[in-house]
Design an enzyme around this catalytic site. Structure first.
Site, PDB file in Angstrom:
ATOM      1  N   TRP A 326      -3.483  11.438   2.468  1.00 18.31           N
ATOM      2  CA  TRP A 326      -4.815  11.849   2.936  1.00 18.31           C
ATOM      3  C   TRP A 326      -5.026  11.445   4.392  1.00 18.31           C
ATOM      4  O   TRP A 326      -5.934  11.933   5.047  1.00 18.31           O
ATOM      5  CB  TRP A 326      -5.904  11.215   2.059  1.00 18.31           C
ATOM      6  CG  TRP A 326      -6.053   9.706   2.252  1.00 18.31           C
ATOM      7  CD1 TRP A 326      -5.059   8.769   2.186  1.00 18.31           C
ATOM      8  CD2 TRP A 326      -7.250   8.982   2.547  1.00 18.31           C
ATOM      9  NE1 TRP A 326      -5.563   7.507   2.402  1.00 18.31           N
ATOM     10  CE2 TRP A 326      -6.908   7.600   2.625  1.00 18.31           C
ATOM     11  CE3 TRP A 326      -8.584   9.350   2.733  1.00 18.31           C
ATOM     12  CZ2 TRP A 326      -7.859   6.601   2.895  1.00 18.31           C
ATOM     13  CZ3 TRP A 326      -9.514   8.352   3.000  1.00 18.31           C
ATOM     14  CH2 TRP A 326      -9.155   7.005   3.079  1.00 18.31           C
ATOM     15  N   ASP A 327      -4.177  10.542   4.901  1.00 23.01           N
ATOM     16  CA  ASP A 327      -4.255  10.109   6.302  1.00 23.01           C
ATOM     17  C   ASP A 327      -4.389  11.327   7.218  1.00 23.01           C
ATOM     18  O   ASP A 327      -5.113  11.307   8.214  1.00 23.01           O
ATOM     19  CB  ASP A 327      -2.966   9.368   6.714  1.00 23.01           C
ATOM     20  CG  ASP A 327      -2.606   8.211   5.795  1.00 23.01           C
ATOM     21  OD1 ASP A 327      -2.862   8.305   4.588  1.00 23.01           O
ATOM     22  OD2 ASP A 327      -2.031   7.221   6.287  1.00 23.01           O
ATOM     23  N   GLU A 453      -7.244   0.019  -1.644  1.00 27.06           N
ATOM     24  CA  GLU A 453      -6.120  -0.125  -2.589  1.00 27.06           C
ATOM     25  C   GLU A 453      -6.014  -1.524  -3.184  1.00 27.06           C
ATOM     26  O   GLU A 453      -5.070  -1.813  -3.906  1.00 27.06           O
ATOM     27  CB  GLU A 453      -4.815   0.273  -1.897  1.00 27.06           C
ATOM     28  CG  GLU A 453      -4.813   1.745  -1.551  1.00 27.06           C
ATOM     29  CD  GLU A 453      -3.539   2.226  -0.878  1.00 27.06           C
ATOM     30  OE1 GLU A 453      -2.891   1.416  -0.186  1.00 27.06           O
ATOM     31  OE2 GLU A 453      -3.217   3.414  -1.026  1.00 27.06           O
ATOM     32  N   LYS A 561      -9.000  -3.835   0.868  1.00 21.45           N
ATOM     33  CA  LYS A 561      -7.925  -3.706   1.850  1.00 21.45           C
ATOM     34  C   LYS A 561      -8.421  -2.949   3.089  1.00 21.45           C
ATOM     35  O   LYS A 561      -7.965  -3.160   4.200  1.00 21.45           O
ATOM     36  CB  LYS A 561      -6.774  -2.938   1.188  1.00 21.45           C
ATOM     37  CG  LYS A 561      -5.532  -2.760   2.014  1.00 21.45           C
ATOM     38  CD  LYS A 561      -4.508  -1.974   1.205  1.00 21.45           C
ATOM     39  CE  LYS A 561      -3.228  -1.740   1.946  1.00 21.45           C
ATOM     40  NZ  LYS A 561      -2.358  -0.791   1.226  1.00 21.45           N
ATOM     41  N   GLN A 562      -9.365  -2.031   2.854  1.00 18.00           N
ATOM     42  CA  GLN A 562      -9.744  -1.123   3.940  1.00 18.00           C
ATOM     43  C   GLN A 562     -11.133  -0.541   3.690  1.00 18.00           C
ATOM     44  O   GLN A 562     -11.696  -0.701   2.606  1.00 18.00           O
ATOM     45  CB  GLN A 562      -8.723   0.006   4.011  1.00 18.00           C
ATOM     46  CG  GLN A 562      -8.698   0.889   2.762  1.00 18.00           C
ATOM     47  CD  GLN A 562      -7.346   1.539   2.556  1.00 18.00           C
ATOM     48  OE1 GLN A 562      -6.480   0.968   1.881  1.00 18.00           O
ATOM     49  NE2 GLN A 562      -7.146   2.720   3.122  1.00 18.00           N
TER      50      GLN A 562
END
Ligand code: IFM
Length: 731
Positions: A326-327, A453, A561-562
């Site tokens: 998806w980046d 994640e 994580k993000q």
């Protein structure tokens, strides 16, 4: 540092590790990429990667289950294109090298290197290497080696050969971000002459082929054992061709290209890129070069043929096995949509081409109609062997639909919707409608992993639900537009008014978790009830957590994580009050490790929006220099493409507050104190706009004749050739 902002040199970098430099100075054109490895070492390292050229192997699970991904897909290393063998008259190799300089010119696409070479007799020579890859004619690469004597002034024997891996190599690493296998190739149809070599390379399991050719650029030169006199300071240029994957025909059918055609082609391409997307940051030259480098690498990495996409590492390394995530759509595509819409269209067209695989995948998950795009893939099939952080991230469906809408709004390309985009939006919406559940009057998604994640298989991830809601609503938005056209009907897409209505009703009912006590959107149903991660007790060396803790340890804590909920707030900027956004920023920033390179830029953009310019600037710096300063410690495996896109977004969506509406594009001024100001360009519905923001004023200028509706700091205007500019004081 070079006085030219478009030139990146070795001196601009603190780290000089060879594998790191190979990534940073890799050159590519979306079709293939060449890592800048040491030309006199025929290393086993990954050197040349072709977009979409992968090998397939069965995934062997210790404990399998129904519907698990069946095959690995791994990008294949073709060969070392840069290797050259140099000996003295007695056949003694110049096999020791010292790197003296490296210089990447981002205006011409040329890479220039200097080495001192020595042999076992301590004879020393200087070698200059100049290389370039063509861009429009995507099959060509050239490399020239120039020699002069240091204490050796005799003759040199030069041989340019290529070798191909014929055995499988397993590289042992516990880092899940690395690629651990190098697959062998079959070589057939070899043709050799005194100045050329060609063959067809084939993968053994995925049945892909690719033509390969190497020749000297000067007809009289020889490939093997060519003798030159070093006192003539000779330069020997070579041309290498890598054909298209599995196209019929071989090297002989590839058009020949001369050295100057390759370098002119590259120059022309880069001229055009900078015409549309140059950024000037006043008062911060290093930062400026870093951002231009990121833009340069985005352009080098993107597949431009509608059959390939942009891998998480581009073509600069084998990290994540060359997979597309998806980046691409969420982080890189906006840059292309605003700078090079043709490339954006082709990236989305690649996704469209994988719809059949996505439908099959949805069926494997028990969904009768609809499509689920692969979390990580090259050929469109799911290649993630760890489903909790793979297939469970089905937000990818909505990310792609969001990107289709963004592209259509920014480019005005309705033809794309009609031919491809509507089908993507419809099939992904169908997936949401079947994969979710009614819980009384709310529509919910259970067993889902959001972008974070470090939290897996939860219920109602806010980001996923918000994106799914949008995806479902997009069907009605575009169906309404389509039915107004005389040349299409809903029937053509296998849908009807009732289905559109049903999807819209579901969209309105999608549940969005909100924590009443904290007054913030909750990351999911359970996140805020978990114990907080003990940040104070965990040593710095234990980050990234994924390399030091079992997933089940991490999943049980409130640690991200993000960017997750915050990412949704960035994508839907007008749906949250600044008070709530402030609370969310503070809360989620405190529980986020930013172990993923996809995180910092998004927090920075939100900080800009919240009027925290210094915080935003720090995040931007982190993102802009992420690879150049090897902030995640693994640039050797390839560039972090999503973050490269994120650094451009920090300027556009962050410092200039860019927001896209159906009928206009708007800007604000959030220039941080640390810089004097900046200028950048975007293309909006074919209008080329130049945006200049500093501490005194904000200006948008139309650079071509196509009128554009814009809003600048609350002022709505139409820019056209009579009034091409709006300039307002910074308040
Ligand atoms: O897609 C990302 C994910 O969000 C975080 N881990 C790495 C992937 C590839 O970049």
């Amino acid at each position: 540092m070079s006085s030219n902002k478009f030139v990146l040199t070795l001196n601009d970098l603190q780290e000089k590790d060879a594998a790191f430099l190979e990534t940073i100075f890799s050159i590519a054109n979306g079709h293939f990429g060449v890592r800048a490895n040491n030309p006199i070492l025929n290393t086993d390292n990954f050197d040349t990667l072709v977009n979409g050229f992968y090998e397939k192997s069965k995934i062997h699970y210790g404990e399998s289950a129904y519907g698990y991904a069946q095959f690995n897909q791994t990008i294949v290393n073709i060969t070392n294109l840069r290797y050259i063998r140099i000996t003295n008259t007695d056949g003694i190799d110049f096999n020791k090298s010292e790197l003296i300089s490296m210089q990447l010119n981002m205006k011409t696409g040329k890479l220039l290197e200097k080495y001192h070479l020595t042999n076992s007799l301590n004879e020393a020579i200087e070698m200059t290497v100049e290389s370039c890859i063509s861009q429009h004619n995507r099959n060509w690469y050239c490399i020239s080696y120039g020699f002069s004597g240091i204490n050796y002034h005799g003759k040199l024997t030069i041989s340019k050969t290529v070798s191909f891996d014929t055995t499988e190599r397993i590289l042992d690493s516990n880092d899940p971000r690395k690629s651990n296998i190098s697959y062998p190739l079959s070589v057939y149809g070899e043709r050799k002459s005194y100045n050329s070599y060609s063959c067809i390379l084939a993968t053994k399991q995925s049945n892909l082929t690719i033509p390969f050719t190497l020749r000297t650029a000067n007809k009289q030169d020889q490939l093997i054992n060519m003798t030159v006199d070093i006192s003539d300071e000779p330069t020997i240029p070579y041309i290498i061709g890598i054909g298209d994957i599995s196209k019929t025909g071989d090297v002989e059918t590839m058009p020949k290209h001369s050295l100057s055609e390759i370098t002119d082609d590259a120059k022309h391409f880069w001229n055009n890129v900078w015409l549309n997307s140059e950024v000037t940051i006043n008062g911060a030259p290093h930062l400026n070069t870093a951002l231009l480098f990121n833009i340069f690498q985005l352009n080098q990495s993107a597949g431009k043929d509608g059959k390939t996409s942009l891998a998480a590492k581009g073509l600069s390394g084998t990290g994540y096995e060359g997979h597309y995530f998806w980046d691409t759509e969420t982080y890189a595509l906006p840059y292309f949509a605003y700078s090079s819409p043709k490339i954006a269209r082709r990236i989305l067209k690649y996704r469209y081409s994988t719809l059949p695989q996505a439908k099959k995948r949805a069926a494997e998950l028990g969904v009768k109609s609809g499509a689920l795009f692969a979390w990580r893939t090259i050929n469109g099939e799911e290649a993630s062997a760890f489903f909790p952080a793979g297939t469970a991230q089905y937000h990818i469906d909505a990310d792609i639909a969001y990107a289709v809408d963004l592209y259509c709004k920014s480019s005005g390309d309705f033809d794309f919707i009609q031919k491809y985009g509507f089908q993507i939006i419809l099939e992904t919406a169908r997936f949401w409608a079947e994969f979710g559940n009614w819980n009384k009057d709310k529509f919910e998604f259970w067993s889902v992993t959001g972008p974070d994640e470090y939290t897996a298989l939860v219920n109602n991830n806010y980001y996923t639900n918000r994106m799914a809601k949008h995806n479902l609503a997009l069907v009605k938005k575009y169906a309404d537009k389509l039915v107004k056209r005389s040349d299409v009907s809903l029937d053509d897409y296998g849908t009807n008014k009732d289905e559109i209505k049903k999807l819209y009703e579901i969209s309105k009912a999608v549940y969005l978790p909100f924590d009443k006590e904290k007054e913030i959107n909750a990351q999911d149903d359970s996140f805020l009830s978990k114990p907080l991660w003990p940040f104070d007790e965990v040593p710095k060396d234990n980050y990234p957590l994924l390399l030091h803790y079992h997933p089940l340890t991490i999943y049980r804590y409130q640690v991200a994580k993000q960017a997750d909920a915050i990412l949704a707030e960035y994508l839907f900027p007008d749906e949250i009050s600044s008070e709530q956004l402030n609370r969310e920023y503070d809360y989620y920033n405190a529980v986020t490790t930013h172990d993923s390179s996809l995180s910092k830029s998004i927090f920075g953009i939100i900080a800009s929006r919240l009027g925290k310019p210094s915080v935003a600037f720090e995040a931007f710096q982190e993102s802009a220099f992420s690879d150049l300063l090897n902030k995640h410690g693994n640039t050797e495996d390839g560039l972090h493409i999503a973050n490269l896109g994120g650094s451009w977004l920090s300027i556009a969506s962050g410092f200039s507050g860019l927001k896209l509406y159906d009928d206009k594009v708007s800007f604000e001024n959030h220039v941080p104190e640390q810089i004097k100001g900046f200028t950048y360009r975007i293309t909006y519905k074919n209008s080329l706009l130049e945006i200049t923001l500093n501490h005194d004023f904000s200006k948008v200028k139309l650079l071509n004749d196509i009128p554009a509706k814009i809003e600048l700091c609350g002022n709505d205007v139409v820019l056209d050739k009579n009034e091409p500019e709006i300039n307002v004081d910074k308040v």
